[in-house]
Motif scaffolding. Sequence first.
Motif, PDB file in Angstrom:
ATOM      1  N   LEU A   8     -11.293  -2.500   0.231  1.00 19.68           N
ATOM      2  CA  LEU A   8     -12.738  -2.570   0.056  1.00 19.68           C
ATOM      3  C   LEU A   8     -13.192  -1.616  -1.046  1.00 19.68           C
ATOM      4  CD1 LEU A   8     -15.363  -3.878   1.106  1.00 19.68           C
ATOM      5  CD2 LEU A   8     -15.639  -1.875   2.554  1.00 19.68           C
ATOM      6  N   GLY A   9     -12.613  -0.425  -1.102  1.00 14.65           N
ATOM      7  CA  GLY A   9     -12.935   0.521  -2.168  1.00 14.65           C
ATOM      8  C   GLY A   9     -12.604  -0.041  -3.533  1.00 14.65           C
ATOM      9  N   GLN A  10     -11.488  -0.741  -3.620  1.00 14.58           N
ATOM     10  CA  GLN A  10     -11.110  -1.370  -4.882  1.00 14.58           C
ATOM     11  C   GLN A  10     -12.098  -2.468  -5.265  1.00 14.58           C
ATOM     12  OE1 GLN A  10      -7.040  -2.502  -4.147  1.00 14.58           O
ATOM     13  NE2 GLN A  10      -6.290  -0.406  -4.420  1.00 14.58           N
ATOM     14  N   SER A  11     -12.586  -3.198  -4.255  1.00 15.26           N
ATOM     15  CA  SER A  11     -13.601  -4.227  -4.521  1.00 15.26           C
ATOM     16  C   SER A  11     -14.884  -3.594  -5.026  1.00 15.26           C
ATOM     17  CB  SER A  11     -13.897  -5.031  -3.251  1.00 15.26           C
ATOM     18  OG  SER A  11     -12.772  -5.769  -2.857  1.00 15.26           O
ATOM     19  N   ILE A  12     -15.276  -2.478  -4.418  1.00 14.23           N
ATOM     20  CA  ILE A  12     -16.479  -1.771  -4.870  1.00 14.23           C
ATOM     21  C   ILE A  12     -16.281  -1.274  -6.297  1.00 14.23           C
ATOM     22  CG2 ILE A  12     -17.859   0.312  -4.518  1.00 14.23           C
ATOM     23  CD1 ILE A  12     -17.495  -0.168  -1.470  1.00 14.23           C
ATOM     24  N   SER A  13     -15.099  -0.769  -6.580  1.00 15.79           N
ATOM     25  CA  SER A  13     -14.786  -0.310  -7.927  1.00 15.79           C
ATOM     26  C   SER A  13     -14.909  -1.454  -8.924  1.00 15.79           C
ATOM     27  CB  SER A  13     -13.373   0.273  -7.964  1.00 15.79           C
ATOM     28  OG  SER A  13     -13.066   0.777  -9.230  1.00 15.79           O
ATOM     29  N   ASN A  14     -14.449  -2.630  -8.544  1.00 16.31           N
ATOM     30  CA  ASN A  14     -14.563  -3.808  -9.410  1.00 16.31           C
ATOM     31  C   ASN A  14     -16.017  -4.183  -9.628  1.00 16.31           C
ATOM     32  OD1 ASN A  14     -11.796  -3.985  -9.693  1.00 16.31           O
ATOM     33  ND2 ASN A  14     -11.569  -5.465  -8.026  1.00 16.31           N
ATOM     34  N   SER A  52      -8.902   9.457  21.440  1.00 20.34           N
ATOM     35  CA  SER A  52      -8.830   7.995  21.539  1.00 20.34           C
ATOM     36  C   SER A  52      -9.914   7.334  20.689  1.00 20.34           C
ATOM     37  CB  SER A  52      -8.910   7.532  22.996  1.00 20.34           C
ATOM     38  OG  SER A  52     -10.142   7.874  23.566  1.00 20.34           O
ATOM     39  N   HIS A  53     -11.097   7.946  20.618  1.00 22.22           N
ATOM     40  CA  HIS A  53     -12.154   7.408  19.749  1.00 22.22           C
ATOM     41  C   HIS A  53     -11.734   7.476  18.283  1.00 22.22           C
ATOM     42  CE1 HIS A  53     -15.581   8.117  22.867  1.00 22.22           C
ATOM     43  NE2 HIS A  53     -14.738   7.175  23.231  1.00 22.22           N
ATOM     44  N   PHE A  54     -11.046   8.543  17.929  1.00 26.76           N
ATOM     45  CA  PHE A  54     -10.555   8.679  16.562  1.00 26.76           C
ATOM     46  C   PHE A  54      -9.549   7.577  16.226  1.00 26.76           C
ATOM     47  CE2 PHE A  54      -7.161  10.533  13.841  1.00 26.76           C
ATOM     48  CZ  PHE A  54      -7.843  10.432  12.640  1.00 26.76           C
ATOM     49  N   VAL A  55      -8.611   7.328  17.126  1.00 30.60           N
ATOM     50  CA  VAL A  55      -7.611   6.277  16.901  1.00 30.60           C
ATOM     51  C   VAL A  55      -8.299   4.918  16.789  1.00 30.60           C
ATOM     52  CG1 VAL A  55      -5.630   5.074  17.918  1.00 30.60           C
ATOM     53  CG2 VAL A  55      -5.734   7.571  17.962  1.00 30.60           C
ATOM     54  N   GLU A  56      -9.286   4.673  17.644  1.00 26.25           N
ATOM     55  CA  GLU A  56     -10.045   3.422  17.564  1.00 26.25           C
ATOM     56  C   GLU A  56     -10.745   3.309  16.207  1.00 26.25           C
ATOM     57  OE1 GLU A  56     -12.781   3.380  20.831  1.00 26.25           O
ATOM     58  OE2 GLU A  56     -11.184   3.392  22.325  1.00 26.25           O
ATOM     59  N   SER A  57     -11.267   4.427  15.727  1.00 32.25           N
ATOM     60  CA  SER A  57     -11.957   4.431  14.434  1.00 32.25           C
ATOM     61  C   SER A  57     -11.003   4.144  13.284  1.00 32.25           C
ATOM     62  CB  SER A  57     -12.656   5.772  14.211  1.00 32.25           C
ATOM     63  OG  SER A  57     -13.661   5.952  15.167  1.00 32.25           O
ATOM     64  N   LEU A  58      -9.806   4.722  13.351  1.00 33.00           N
ATOM     65  CA  LEU A  58      -8.798   4.438  12.323  1.00 33.00           C
ATOM     66  C   LEU A  58      -8.441   2.956  12.298  1.00 33.00           C
ATOM     67  CD1 LEU A  58      -6.110   7.279  12.417  1.00 33.00           C
ATOM     68  CD2 LEU A  58      -7.581   6.647  10.507  1.00 33.00           C
ATOM     69  N   ARG A  59      -8.228   2.391  13.466  1.00 31.94           N
ATOM     70  CA  ARG A  59      -7.900   0.959  13.551  1.00 31.94           C
ATOM     71  C   ARG A  59      -9.041   0.101  13.011  1.00 31.94           C
ATOM     72  NH1 ARG A  59      -5.369   1.561  19.432  1.00 31.94           N
ATOM     73  NH2 ARG A  59      -3.249   2.082  18.823  1.00 31.94           N
ATOM     74  N   PHE A  60     -10.248   0.452  13.396  1.00 29.27           N
ATOM     75  CA  PHE A  60     -11.440  -0.258  12.936  1.00 29.27           C
ATOM     76  C   PHE A  60     -11.514  -0.226  11.408  1.00 29.27           C
ATOM     77  CE2 PHE A  60     -15.856   0.091  11.529  1.00 29.27           C
ATOM     78  CZ  PHE A  60     -16.444  -1.019  12.105  1.00 29.27           C
ATOM     79  N   CYS A  61     -11.362   0.974  10.842  1.00 28.51           N
ATOM     80  CA  CYS A  61     -11.445   1.131   9.390  1.00 28.51           C
ATOM     81  C   CYS A  61     -10.339   0.363   8.675  1.00 28.51           C
ATOM     82  CB  CYS A  61     -11.411   2.606   9.011  1.00 28.51           C
ATOM     83  SG  CYS A  61     -12.913   3.493   9.459  1.00 28.51           S
ATOM     84  N   ASN A  62      -9.150   0.393   9.232  1.00 26.70           N
ATOM     85  CA  ASN A  62      -8.050  -0.352   8.621  1.00 26.70           C
ATOM     86  C   ASN A  62      -8.327  -1.856   8.669  1.00 26.70           C
ATOM     87  OD1 ASN A  62      -5.523  -0.691   7.355  1.00 26.70           O
ATOM     88  ND2 ASN A  62      -4.585  -1.116   9.336  1.00 26.70           N
ATOM     89  N   GLN A  63      -8.898  -2.313   9.779  1.00 23.51           N
ATOM     90  CA  GLN A  63      -9.215  -3.737   9.908  1.00 23.51           C
ATOM     91  C   GLN A  63     -10.263  -4.169   8.891  1.00 23.51           C
ATOM     92  OE1 GLN A  63     -11.119  -4.713  13.602  1.00 23.51           O
ATOM     93  NE2 GLN A  63     -10.936  -6.907  13.283  1.00 23.51           N
ATOM     94  N   ILE A  64     -11.285  -3.340   8.692  1.00 26.61           N
ATOM     95  CA  ILE A  64     -12.388  -3.705   7.808  1.00 26.61           C
ATOM     96  C   ILE A  64     -12.101  -3.362   6.347  1.00 26.61           C
ATOM     97  CG2 ILE A  64     -14.848  -3.337   7.297  1.00 26.61           C
ATOM     98  CD1 ILE A  64     -14.427  -4.710   9.963  1.00 26.61           C
ATOM     99  N   PHE A  65     -11.585  -2.150   6.108  1.00 29.73           N
ATOM    100  CA  PHE A  65     -11.422  -1.666   4.743  1.00 29.73           C
ATOM    101  C   PHE A  65     -10.056  -1.965   4.153  1.00 29.73           C
ATOM    102  CE2 PHE A  65     -14.227   2.012   6.389  1.00 29.73           C
ATOM    103  CZ  PHE A  65     -15.355   1.210   6.360  1.00 29.73           C
ATOM    104  N   LYS A  66      -9.068  -2.220   4.997  1.00 30.89           N
ATOM    105  CA  LYS A  66      -7.689  -2.513   4.575  1.00 30.89           C
ATOM    106  C   LYS A  66      -7.090  -1.350   3.773  1.00 30.89           C
ATOM    107  CE  LYS A  66      -7.940  -7.004   5.765  1.00 30.89           C
ATOM    108  NZ  LYS A  66      -8.642  -6.988   7.025  1.00 30.89           N
ATOM    109  N   PHE A  67      -6.477  -0.424   4.500  1.00 30.11           N
ATOM    110  CA  PHE A  67      -5.816   0.715   3.855  1.00 30.11           C
ATOM    111  C   PHE A  67      -4.733   0.221   2.913  1.00 30.11           C
ATOM    112  CE2 PHE A  67      -6.571   3.375   7.952  1.00 30.11           C
ATOM    113  CZ  PHE A  67      -7.919   3.464   7.658  1.00 30.11           C
ATOM    114  N   GLN A  68      -4.554   0.918   1.805  1.00 30.62           N
ATOM    115  CA  GLN A  68      -3.525   0.555   0.815  1.00 30.62           C
ATOM    116  C   GLN A  68      -2.293   1.389   0.984  1.00 30.62           C
ATOM    117  OE1 GLN A  68      -3.945  -2.135  -1.610  1.00 30.62           O
ATOM    118  NE2 GLN A  68      -5.343  -2.444   0.073  1.00 30.62           N
TER     119      GLN A  68
END
Length: 119
Positions: free
Chosen positions: A22-28, A103-119
């Motif tokens: 997603l960051g790369q898309s924003i950069s584009n 556990s909230h942190f782990v959920e947040s990491l998963r959420f972010c990876n799902q939406i933002f797609k870590f590289q």
Amino acid sequence: LRTKALNQFKVLISLDLDATQLGQSISNVLGTIDPSVEPLQVLQDAMSSKATGTLLKRASSMWRFACWLESQQLGTCFNQTEQVLYAYMNHLRDTGSAPTSASHFVESLRFCNQIFKFQ
């Protein structure tokens, strides 16, 4: 409240645009000639189906992680090793954070990876 969460995510993503798809898309988008396209709109589109409460909870967890990373001079939140993630989990435990913080942190990491797609 939704805008607050989206702005927190925008800041976190902009710290390292190359760390997520997603960051790369924003950069584009920033590199296009069309000034009518707002980078925040890309983020809003990606999160349009998510409830405001969910966004606030996930943004808060990631913001807290990013602040800890900054205090430790360990870089940005979307480009971390398992070792750093484990050190943060230990930090949460050692500082008396709520039992659900990890556990909230782990959920947040998963959420972010799902939406933002870590590289």
